[in-house]
Every structure is written in C-alpha cells, then in structure tokens.
Write a protein that holds these residues in place. Structure first.
Motif, PDB file in Angstrom:
ATOM      1  N   ALA A 153       0.807  -1.223   0.000  1.00  0.00           N
ATOM      2  CA  ALA A 153       0.000   0.000   0.000  1.00  0.00           C
ATOM      3  C   ALA A 153       0.840   1.272   0.000  1.00  0.00           C
ATOM      4  O   ALA A 153       0.330   2.369  -0.230  1.00  0.00           O
ATOM      5  CB  ALA A 153      -0.936   0.013   1.202  1.00  0.00           C
ATOM      6  N   SER A 154       2.131   1.150   0.254  1.00  0.00           N
ATOM      7  CA  SER A 154       2.987   2.325   0.381  1.00  0.00           C
ATOM      8  C   SER A 154       3.536   2.776  -0.973  1.00  0.00           C
ATOM      9  O   SER A 154       3.608   2.001  -1.911  1.00  0.00           O
ATOM     10  CB  SER A 154       4.152   2.037   1.332  1.00  0.00           C
ATOM     11  N   THR A 155       3.915   4.048  -1.018  1.00  0.00           N
ATOM     12  CA  THR A 155       4.621   4.571  -2.193  1.00  0.00           C
ATOM     13  C   THR A 155       6.091   4.233  -2.037  1.00  0.00           C
ATOM     14  O   THR A 155       6.723   4.634  -1.048  1.00  0.00           O
ATOM     15  CB  THR A 155       4.448   6.093  -2.297  1.00  0.00           C
ATOM     16  N   LYS A 156       6.641   3.483  -2.961  1.00  0.00           N
ATOM     17  CA  LYS A 156       8.029   3.036  -2.833  1.00  0.00           C
ATOM     18  C   LYS A 156       8.995   4.194  -3.058  1.00  0.00           C
ATOM     19  O   LYS A 156       8.815   5.018  -3.963  1.00  0.00           O
ATOM     20  CB  LYS A 156       8.327   1.918  -3.834  1.00  0.00           C
ATOM     21  N   ILE A 157      10.008   4.280  -2.232  1.00  0.00           N
ATOM     22  CA  ILE A 157      11.008   5.345  -2.326  1.00  0.00           C
ATOM     23  C   ILE A 157      12.403   4.735  -2.252  1.00  0.00           C
ATOM     24  O   ILE A 157      12.581   3.599  -1.806  1.00  0.00           O
ATOM     25  CB  ILE A 157      10.834   6.387  -1.193  1.00  0.00           C
ATOM     26  N   GLY A 212      13.208  -2.741   1.299  1.00  0.00           N
ATOM     27  CA  GLY A 212      12.768  -1.512   0.639  1.00  0.00           C
ATOM     28  C   GLY A 212      12.198  -0.517   1.637  1.00  0.00           C
ATOM     29  O   GLY A 212      12.118  -0.769   2.842  1.00  0.00           O
ATOM     30  N   TYR A 213      11.789   0.606   1.076  1.00  0.00           N
ATOM     31  CA  TYR A 213      11.272   1.721   1.881  1.00  0.00           C
ATOM     32  C   TYR A 213       9.945   2.179   1.291  1.00  0.00           C
ATOM     33  O   TYR A 213       9.768   2.180   0.074  1.00  0.00           O
ATOM     34  CB  TYR A 213      12.260   2.879   1.894  1.00  0.00           C
ATOM     35  N   GLY A 214       9.035   2.578   2.171  1.00  0.00           N
ATOM     36  CA  GLY A 214       7.730   3.011   1.691  1.00  0.00           C
ATOM     37  C   GLY A 214       7.221   4.233   2.438  1.00  0.00           C
ATOM     38  O   GLY A 214       7.564   4.452   3.605  1.00  0.00           O
ATOM     39  N   ARG A 215       6.402   5.016   1.754  1.00  0.00           N
ATOM     40  CA  ARG A 215       5.816   6.222   2.353  1.00  0.00           C
ATOM     41  C   ARG A 215       4.300   6.079   2.356  1.00  0.00           C
ATOM     42  O   ARG A 215       3.694   5.876   1.297  1.00  0.00           O
ATOM     43  CB  ARG A 215       6.252   7.462   1.580  1.00  0.00           C
ATOM     44  N   VAL A 216       3.703   6.180   3.517  1.00  0.00           N
ATOM     45  CA  VAL A 216       2.234   6.096   3.622  1.00  0.00           C
ATOM     46  C   VAL A 216       1.622   7.434   4.031  1.00  0.00           C
ATOM     47  O   VAL A 216       0.409   7.589   3.996  1.00  0.00           O
ATOM     48  CB  VAL A 216       1.808   4.993   4.616  1.00  0.00           C
ATOM     49  N   ALA A 217       2.461   8.371   4.419  1.00  0.00           N
ATOM     50  CA  ALA A 217       1.997   9.724   4.750  1.00  0.00           C
ATOM     51  C   ALA A 217       3.131  10.688   4.457  1.00  0.00           C
ATOM     52  O   ALA A 217       4.285  10.415   4.810  1.00  0.00           O
ATOM     53  CB  ALA A 217       1.575   9.825   6.211  1.00  0.00           C
ATOM     54  N   ASN A 218       2.814  11.804   3.837  1.00  0.00           N
ATOM     55  CA  ASN A 218       3.861  12.779   3.492  1.00  0.00           C
ATOM     56  C   ASN A 218       4.029  13.755   4.644  1.00  0.00           C
ATOM     57  O   ASN A 218       3.421  14.814   4.681  1.00  0.00           O
ATOM     58  CB  ASN A 218       3.478  13.509   2.200  1.00  0.00           C
TER      59      ASN A 218
END
Length: 219
Positions: A153-157, A212-218
C-alpha cells in the motif's frame, strides 16, 4: 416618492432579505459551522442523515473532509459532486495534524512494551500491529494490518529519499516479514522480539535484510 410607495418598497425589500436568509441557513436540526474530519473506515455518503437514504458515493478510510454542518443525530453534511450528502459521525474522527512530531510522540510512548505475535496494542504489539496503531492514534492515518500489506500500500522510495516517518521493510528470505518506522539518523523504532525499541538500519543486523522503503503519509 410617496410614503405609501416607500412603505411598499421597504416591505418588498424585507421579504427579499428573509427569502435569501432562508436559502443560506442550515436545515432544521443542523448546526451551522464547519468540521474538519477524517474517515476511520470506508464511509458511505447518503442523501440524508440516516442509513435509510440512498448512497451517492463513498470516502476511503483515512480521507480528510471539511463538512459544512452537523445534524442532531450525529451525521455530517457536505456538498458532494454538486449534491448534498451526509456521512455518519460513527465513521469519522476529528482531524489531527499530520506531522512527524505527532507520529514520533505517539511512537515513543510505547518504548519497552512487549512483543506479541498478532498483537495490535496498546499493551503489546507485533511489528505491523505497532506501525498501524501508531499511525492511527497519532495522525488518524489508517494503514493495512500486516507488513506485506503495508508494503504493497505504500509509495516506494529510494534510500536517498528516506525521511522521518517513512516505513522500512525487511525480508528474511520468504517475503516481507517485518516493518519499522524510520526516525532519522539511520535509526528506526519498531516492535521486535525484544519489544518496542530503537534499532540501527544503516549498519549491522537489520541492514542486511532491508527489502525496501515506503511512504504512507507525506510528513
């Protein structure tokens, strides 16, 4: 202009003012103000303030919306695609500022608490139970339950884009199996076998398993 004509003109003006007032006032039983709320679950939007009314749309969990009135029976009114819509207050929570400071304050409250597989808090946690609990309690952000679901569900970074509040995911050889919250300076806070604690992800044991790394809130 005669007195009679002036009185007639004033009367017409008064009628016009009253008519406009009726148009802008809320309907009976609604408090006229604005409410910034966040959906806690997927929420139906209905044409009236009860479940007997038709559904005209929905909001995903974690959506922040500004409503323009609240009814006596705890439904919130909004204009949705040109139509008046209502969402039950049971599906909403007051908006919380989405900042790393708020997230970090909540995360640190649980340092030292025990790890327990399948636990979602507040007295014990597994890894993803901890991250989902912290995001929900601190910034009203609903994220999926498991580490794998959170990864999907996260945006991959990239590592170079990593900032405090992002998620760090780990794979021991059979898929995403662990997750922690990055807090900066090469460290994360996470629920692991030794409980909720800080760990270094820039070197040592944890670094070799990073998936990996993920972003769920900016934040």
């Amino acid at each position: 202009m005669t007195v009679k004509s002036m009185n007639k003109s004033l009367a017409m003006l008064l009628v016009l003012i009253l008519a406009v007032s009726v148009l802008v006032l809320p309907t009976s039983g609604e408090a006229a103000t604005t409410y910034k709320m966040t959906t806690t679950v997927e929420s139906n939007i209905r044409t009236g303030d009860s479940v007997k009314y038709p559904i005209i749309g929905y909001y995903k969990a974690g959506t922040t919306v500004i409503f323009n009135a609240k009814t006596k029976n705890n439904w919130y009114r909004i204009t949705y695609k040109g139509k008046v819509g209502y969402v039950s207050g049971k599906c909403l929570a007051p908006y919380k500022v989405q900042s790393f400071a708020a997230l970090n304050t909540e995360a640190k409250k649980h340092l030292g608490k025990k790890y327990k597989w399948g636990a979602t808090g507040p007295t014990s946690f597994d890894c993803s139970g901890y991250t989902s609990y912290v995001f929900k309690q601190s910034i009203n952000k609903v994220i999926p339950r498991t580490a794998k679901q959170q990864y999907n569900a996260s945006t991959k970074i990239k590592a170079s884009q990593l900032k405090a509040g992002d998620l760090v995911f780990f794979n021991y050889g059979s898929g995403i199996a662990h997750v922690g919250i990055y807090v900066g300076s090469g460290k994360m806070i996470n629920a692991q076998n030794n409980g909720v604690k800080y760990d270094n992800v820039s070197s040592g044991y944890w670094k070799r398993y990073i998936a990996g790394y993920g972003r769920v809130a900016n934040l």
